[in-house]
Design a protein around this motif. Structure first.
Motif, PDB file in Angstrom:
ATOM      1  N   ALA A 188     -65.408 -20.805 -52.447  1.00 52.97           N
ATOM      2  CA  ALA A 188     -65.667 -20.156 -51.160  1.00 52.97           C
ATOM      3  C   ALA A 188     -64.392 -20.047 -50.328  1.00 52.97           C
ATOM      4  N   ALA A 189     -63.577 -21.113 -50.332  1.00 47.41           N
ATOM      5  CA  ALA A 189     -62.328 -21.100 -49.560  1.00 47.41           C
ATOM      6  C   ALA A 189     -61.384 -20.018 -50.069  1.00 47.41           C
ATOM      7  N   GLY A 190     -61.258 -19.911 -51.402  1.00 46.08           N
ATOM      8  CA  GLY A 190     -60.371 -18.893 -51.974  1.00 46.08           C
ATOM      9  C   GLY A 190     -60.820 -17.489 -51.639  1.00 46.08           C
ATOM     10  N   VAL A 191     -62.130 -17.244 -51.785  1.00 44.24           N
ATOM     11  CA  VAL A 191     -62.667 -15.910 -51.477  1.00 44.24           C
ATOM     12  C   VAL A 191     -62.483 -15.592 -49.994  1.00 44.24           C
ATOM     13  N   ALA A 192     -62.801 -16.576 -49.124  1.00 43.51           N
ATOM     14  CA  ALA A 192     -62.728 -16.349 -47.680  1.00 43.51           C
ATOM     15  C   ALA A 192     -61.301 -16.067 -47.232  1.00 43.51           C
ATOM     16  N   VAL A 193     -60.353 -16.872 -47.709  1.00 48.28           N
ATOM     17  CA  VAL A 193     -58.951 -16.693 -47.296  1.00 48.28           C
ATOM     18  C   VAL A 193     -58.435 -15.331 -47.741  1.00 48.28           C
ATOM     19  N   CYS A 194     -58.681 -14.986 -49.007  1.00 46.48           N
ATOM     20  CA  CYS A 194     -58.175 -13.709 -49.520  1.00 46.48           C
ATOM     21  C   CYS A 194     -58.831 -12.532 -48.799  1.00 46.48           C
ATOM     22  N   TRP A 195     -60.162 -12.613 -48.600  1.00 53.38           N
ATOM     23  CA  TRP A 195     -60.857 -11.521 -47.923  1.00 53.38           C
ATOM     24  C   TRP A 195     -60.370 -11.370 -46.493  1.00 53.38           C
ATOM     25  N   LEU A 196     -60.212 -12.496 -45.788  1.00 55.07           N
ATOM     26  CA  LEU A 196     -59.772 -12.437 -44.396  1.00 55.07           C
ATOM     27  C   LEU A 196     -58.368 -11.847 -44.285  1.00 55.07           C
ATOM     28  N   VAL A 197     -57.479 -12.262 -45.174  1.00 56.61           N
ATOM     29  CA  VAL A 197     -56.104 -11.756 -45.138  1.00 56.61           C
ATOM     30  C   VAL A 197     -56.073 -10.265 -45.455  1.00 56.61           C
ATOM     31  N   THR A 198     -56.764  -9.853 -46.509  1.00 53.54           N
ATOM     32  CA  THR A 198     -56.738  -8.436 -46.890  1.00 53.54           C
ATOM     33  C   THR A 198     -57.437  -7.560 -45.855  1.00 53.54           C
ATOM     34  N   PHE A 199     -58.510  -8.081 -45.250  1.00 46.91           N
ATOM     35  CA  PHE A 199     -59.205  -7.311 -44.213  1.00 46.91           C
ATOM     36  C   PHE A 199     -58.311  -7.119 -42.993  1.00 46.91           C
ATOM     37  N   THR A 200     -57.659  -8.201 -42.548  1.00 43.26           N
ATOM     38  CA  THR A 200     -56.745  -8.116 -41.403  1.00 43.26           C
ATOM     39  C   THR A 200     -55.582  -7.194 -41.713  1.00 43.26           C
ATOM     40  N   LYS A 201     -55.042  -7.352 -42.907  1.00 43.18           N
ATOM     41  CA  LYS A 201     -53.922  -6.503 -43.324  1.00 43.18           C
ATOM     42  C   LYS A 201     -54.333  -5.034 -43.328  1.00 43.18           C
TER      43      LYS A 201
END
Length: 543
Positions: free
Chosen positions: A192-205
């Motif tokens: 969950a942490a890996g998915v959340a971090v990657c999704w949050l970063v790519t969404f913000t980017k």
């Protein structure tokens, strides 16, 4: 300054290893060359390489695991998920139990928890090394997909098992129920942490680039930071940073499919990540070679404490453990294969060559090396971790012997194996290429009619559109050919055109360089022109 010099020397040795491996026979894998060069460096100078275990783990594992998850072939992963999980989870537990008990019986100086820790470290396979070996032989694509998927998941399962075993060795206590609950939290929260971090970063980017534009350098740097962020966040909440890095890589692969990044960003990012992967893998094996003389001398002392005064026993340990690993893997693969046939009510002869190839292909590599070098230096009471140098020596020996075995035996097993064609995959490619060409024709037609230009320019755009559409129609005619002979002829024509284009591109680039050398063209303009030619040649070269 001394640390910087060591880093530069290590990177230089990695560069040398790449050139040297191309000069040597293909049977010699690159990791063995790097280990040998590292040992040579140790014979010349004492670099004094010393990394804190946790720092070593953080520097090397997150980016490598992230990249594995990012580039995994997802269709093959989900198609053979049952087989992959069987190898990545069942075989890992089988290996940890079997090899752990063997190591403890073979070397009493290694306690049972540490023996299980070493077995867990030895359980992950490394398809990168096998891929390098298998480039000169035909390996079934499906087998490579299974090995890649297994490696992606057994890295996580093996290293999580190692974490439990090391904790038991440090504290002297182990509870199966507590371990099961902890494992559940480590796995679920880590993913969950890996998915959340990657999704949050790519969404913000995505929000930032949509509004302010995209900078390739920033995008590449963000992709490099994601695995470390996922790993650290997971570790902060007590979850598995390993699984976080893997799941972040898988999430990144889905983000990549959106196709929102600029072409130049994708090209540069791939080049940067290829360099990172080559550098990290290479540095780890060079460090192993550099540390090997010291590891051997310290391991001799531990072996003597077991009552065996002849250092040859160290080699015996490595050989016995390697044989046991191969036997356990062979047994597990054979039993699994027979169960599948039994469950599907199929009466087929056992393909011994394929089972043996699957067993031999389980070579150990970078992940095993990073894990064993990350073992803690001391116990909770401040005393030295028992037999740590012997554990590192055994792991290093297993890596070397498994690579040698794979490089010698795998080509022999697959030499006369007929590789069946994959018509379905080829048909899928042709269908998608045809659909892409049709979409391109439609888009070009709409663009020409939508352009607000004068009559003179309108004629120019119409003429250009006609040439582009004719090119795409020629592709469609080739891909949609019903006759096999016509398709084969079209493929040959494509290859002939590609070869001639490559010749033309090289001549064009040499002319640009010659003009630059003669000061007939500014350097910056020459670089831009060469880059345009390079991009076309790269596309043609990978076609």
């Amino acid at each position: 300054m001394a640390e910087l010099s060591v880093v530069l020397i290590l990177l230089f040795v990695v560069v040398v290893s790449g050139g040297l491996s191309r000069m040597l026979p293909k049977t010699i894998p690159l990791p063995l060359v790097q280990i040998a060069l590292g040992a040579g460096v140790a014979a010349i100078a004492d670099l004094g390489v010393s990394l804190e275990p946790e720092l070593f783990f953080l520097l090397f594992l997150p980016p490598l695991l992230f990249l594995d998850g990012w580039r995994i072939q997802k269709e093959g992963l989900f198609r053979d998920i049952g087989t992959i999980l069987n190898l990545a989870l069942g075989l890992v537990v089988f290996t940890v139990l079997g090899i752990g008990l063997l190591i403890n019986w073979l070397i009493p100086a290694i306690s049972l928890p540490l023996a299980f820790a070493l077995a867990a470290i030895l359980s992950p396979t490394d398809p990168v090394a096998v891929s390098a070996i298998s480039r000169r032989v035909n390996v079934p694509k499906r087998l490579m997909h299974i090995l890649e998927g297994e490696s992606l998941l057994n890295d996580a399962s093996g290293l999580v098992c190692m974490r439990f075993a090391v904790a038991a060795a440090m504290t002297g206590a182990f509870s199966l129920s507590s371990a099961a609950l902890t494992f559940l939290w480590l796995a679920l929260a880590g993913v969950a942490a890996g998915v959340a971090v990657c999704w949050l970063v790519t969404f913000t980017k995505g929000l930032v680039t949509a509004r302010y534009g995209e900078d390739a350098g920033s995008q590449i740097l963000v992709s490099l930071l994601i695995p470390f962020a996922a790993y650290l966040v997971a570790e902060k909440i007590g979850a598995s940073g390993i699984l976080a890095a893997v799941s972040a890589g898988l999430t990144m692969s889905y983000s990549e499919i959106s196709g929102k990044a600029l072409a130049t960003t994708r090209i540069r990012r791939n080049a940067v990540w290829d360099t990172v992967q080559f550098s990290l893998n290479g540095v780890m094996f060079v460090i192993l070679g550099e540390q090997l003389p010291k590891i051997v001398s310290n391991a001799v002392v531990v072996v003597q404490e077991t009552g065996h005064h002849d250092p040859i026993w160290m080699l015996a340990y490595v050989v016995v453990i390697n044989v046991a690993l191969a036997v356990l893997r062979f047994v597990w693969v054979w039993v699994s294969y027979r169960l599948v046939l039994l469950r599907q009510h199929r009466q087929e002869k056992t393909d011994w060559k394929l089972i043996a190839a699957t067993s031999v292909a389980g070579a150990r590599g970078a992940i095993t090396l990073a894990a064993v070098l990350s073992l803690p230096l001391t116990m909770t009471d401040g005393s030295m971790l028992p037999a740590r140098d012997l554990l590192i020596f055994i792991a290093a020996g297993v890596i070397i012997v498994s690579l040698i075995m794979a490089s010698i035996i795998l080509p022999l097993l697959l030499r006369n194996v007929a590789m069946p064609p994959e018509p379905l995959l080829l048909q899928q490619q042709d269908r998608v290429r045809q659909a892409a060409a049709e979409a391109a024709i439609t888009a070009v037609g709409k663009a020409v009619h939508a352009l607000p230009v004068g009559q003179e320019d309108k004629d120019l755009y119409t003429h250009a559109a006609t040439r582009i559409i004719d090119m795409y129609r020629e592709r469609i005619a080739g891909y949609s050919s019903k006759e096999a002979a016509d398709m084969a002829r079209y493929k040959r024509a494509q290859e002939a055109e590609r070869q001639l284009w490559l010749v033309a591109m090289r001549a064009e680039r040499e002319t640009i360089y010659d003009a630059s050398r003669r000061n007939r063209l500014p350097d910056d303009v020459a670089r831009d022109m060469v880059r345009e030619v390079d991009l076309i040649e790269e596309r043609l070269g990978s076609a």
